[in-house]
Design a protein around this motif. Structure first.
Motif, PDB file in Angstrom:
ATOM      1  N   ARG A  41      -1.078  -8.858  10.987  1.00 12.63           N
ATOM      2  CA  ARG A  41      -1.748  -7.609  11.403  1.00 12.63           C
ATOM      3  C   ARG A  41      -1.128  -7.361  12.615  1.00 12.63           C
ATOM      4  NH1 ARG A  41      -6.562  -5.691   8.701  1.00 12.63           N
ATOM      5  NH2 ARG A  41      -7.304  -4.970  11.003  1.00 12.63           N
ATOM      6  N   GLY A  42      -0.648  -6.153  13.132  1.00 12.58           N
ATOM      7  CA  GLY A  42      -0.413  -5.799  14.431  1.00 12.58           C
ATOM      8  C   GLY A  42       0.790  -6.213  14.843  1.00 12.58           C
ATOM      9  N   ALA A  43       1.951  -6.630  13.730  1.00 16.65           N
ATOM     10  CA  ALA A  43       2.930  -7.224  14.249  1.00 16.65           C
ATOM     11  C   ALA A  43       4.248  -6.271  13.863  1.00 16.65           C
ATOM     12  CB  ALA A  43       3.180  -8.604  13.366  1.00 16.65           C
ATOM     13  N   TYR A  44       3.923  -5.110  13.482  1.00 19.42           N
ATOM     14  CA  TYR A  44       5.273  -4.457  12.902  1.00 19.42           C
ATOM     15  C   TYR A  44       5.232  -2.996  13.469  1.00 19.42           C
ATOM     16  CZ  TYR A  44       5.339  -8.023   9.517  1.00 19.42           C
ATOM     17  OH  TYR A  44       5.483  -9.170   8.806  1.00 19.42           O
ATOM     18  N   ASP A  45       6.601  -2.460  13.758  1.00 15.76           N
ATOM     19  CA  ASP A  45       6.985  -1.274  14.248  1.00 15.76           C
ATOM     20  C   ASP A  45       6.940  -0.022  13.377  1.00 15.76           C
ATOM     21  OD1 ASP A  45       7.598  -2.040  17.139  1.00 15.76           O
ATOM     22  OD2 ASP A  45       9.366  -3.002  16.393  1.00 15.76           O
ATOM     23  N   VAL A  46       7.263  -0.737  12.059  1.00 18.44           N
ATOM     24  CA  VAL A  46       7.435   0.302  10.978  1.00 18.44           C
ATOM     25  C   VAL A  46       7.023  -0.506   9.606  1.00 18.44           C
ATOM     26  CG1 VAL A  46       9.187   1.714   9.395  1.00 18.44           C
ATOM     27  CG2 VAL A  46       9.418   1.573  12.002  1.00 18.44           C
ATOM     28  N   VAL A  47       6.279   0.386   8.755  1.00 16.66           N
ATOM     29  CA  VAL A  47       6.116  -0.022   7.415  1.00 16.66           C
ATOM     30  C   VAL A  47       6.552   0.755   6.770  1.00 16.66           C
ATOM     31  CG1 VAL A  47       4.278  -0.406   5.541  1.00 16.66           C
ATOM     32  CG2 VAL A  47       3.758  -1.221   7.841  1.00 16.66           C
ATOM     33  N   LEU A  48       7.699   0.553   5.691  1.00 13.37           N
ATOM     34  CA  LEU A  48       8.477   1.311   4.971  1.00 13.37           C
ATOM     35  C   LEU A  48       8.402   1.030   3.374  1.00 13.37           C
ATOM     36  CD1 LEU A  48      10.930   3.281   4.284  1.00 13.37           C
ATOM     37  CD2 LEU A  48      12.496   1.436   4.579  1.00 13.37           C
ATOM     38  N   CYS A  49       7.920   1.924   2.770  1.00 14.76           N
ATOM     39  CA  CYS A  49       7.606   1.662   1.214  1.00 14.76           C
ATOM     40  C   CYS A  49       8.256   2.741   0.478  1.00 14.76           C
ATOM     41  CB  CYS A  49       6.082   1.678   0.962  1.00 14.76           C
ATOM     42  SG  CYS A  49       5.224   0.431   1.509  1.00 14.76           S
ATOM     43  N   ARG A  50       8.915   2.264  -0.454  1.00 13.36           N
ATOM     44  CA  ARG A  50      10.026   3.284  -1.511  1.00 13.36           C
ATOM     45  C   ARG A  50       9.310   3.292  -2.820  1.00 13.36           C
ATOM     46  NH1 ARG A  50      15.514   3.246  -4.097  1.00 13.36           N
ATOM     47  NH2 ARG A  50      15.903   5.228  -4.299  1.00 13.36           N
ATOM     48  N   HIS A  51       8.718   4.550  -3.246  1.00 13.61           N
ATOM     49  CA  HIS A  51       8.060   4.521  -4.787  1.00 13.61           C
ATOM     50  C   HIS A  51       7.131   3.485  -4.833  1.00 13.61           C
ATOM     51  CE1 HIS A  51      10.987   7.544  -4.900  1.00 13.61           C
ATOM     52  NE2 HIS A  51      12.077   6.933  -5.079  1.00 13.61           N
ATOM     53  N   VAL A  52       6.302   3.218  -4.337  1.00 12.78           N
ATOM     54  CA  VAL A  52       5.222   2.143  -4.385  1.00 12.78           C
ATOM     55  C   VAL A  52       3.855   2.932  -4.463  1.00 12.78           C
ATOM     56  CG1 VAL A  52       4.055   0.093  -3.219  1.00 12.78           C
ATOM     57  CG2 VAL A  52       6.526   0.284  -3.328  1.00 12.78           C
ATOM     58  N   LEU A  53       3.600   3.534  -3.388  1.00 15.52           N
ATOM     59  CA  LEU A  53       2.126   4.360  -3.190  1.00 15.52           C
ATOM     60  C   LEU A  53       1.467   4.880  -4.425  1.00 15.52           C
ATOM     61  CD1 LEU A  53       0.128   4.623  -0.997  1.00 15.52           C
ATOM     62  CD2 LEU A  53       0.921   7.018  -0.697  1.00 15.52           C
ATOM     63  N   TRP A  54       2.223   5.383  -5.359  1.00 11.56           N
ATOM     64  CA  TRP A  54       1.803   6.142  -6.277  1.00 11.56           C
ATOM     65  C   TRP A  54       1.510   5.346  -7.265  1.00 11.56           C
ATOM     66  CZ3 TRP A  54       3.522   5.687 -11.327  1.00 11.56           C
ATOM     67  CH2 TRP A  54       4.845   4.796 -11.595  1.00 11.56           C
TER      68      TRP A  54
END
Length: 131
Positions: A41-54
């Motif tokens: 937690r609190g360690a990342y500048d970006v969270v990138l997800c591709r075709h996951v949320l849905w």
């Protein structure tokens, strides 16, 4: 990596993790659940997800967990779509999900074949939230 970033990735599929490790050996990839990532937690500048949320059973809860992974000022970047098969999320649905967790969300539609390797007839887009 090329731009000086450390990259951590996860996927539920061990086969996908092996493919990712082959493509980007200098990154760290682990088998894990995107809905509840076991990352710092609190360690990342970006969270990138591709075709996951849905595909997640509770996308709002998952997104809240992803936001918790961010450093102050970090961004969530979601590549999603609403496909002609009926699967996926519309851009409006994704923005509503993001705004349930964060105040800001912008959409950029991505209809160009250059992104997908072919012409597409469905809705494909990028949602970015920086706050």
């Amino acid at each position: 990596m090329d731009e000086g970033y450390d990259v951590d990735g996860l996927d539920l599929s061990p086969a996908m993790i092996e493919r990712a490790r082959t493509k980007v050996p200098e990154a760290t990839f682990v088998v894990g659940d995107a809905a509840a990532p076991s990352l710092t937690r609190g360690a990342y500048d970006v969270v990138l997800c591709r075709h996951v949320l849905w595909a997640l059973p509770d996308p709002v809860a998952a997104l809240a967990r992803w936001v918790a992974l961010l450093r102050p000022g970090g961004a969530v970047v979601l590549v999603e779509g609403s496909w002609t098969t009926g699967a996926g999320l519309t851009a409006d649905e994704t923005v509503r999900i993001v705004r349930s967790v964060r105040a800001e969300a912008t959409v950029q539609h991505l209809p160009d074949a250059v992104y997908w390797g072919k012409e597409v007839a469905d809705e494909r887009y990028l949602v970015v939230s920086r706050r």
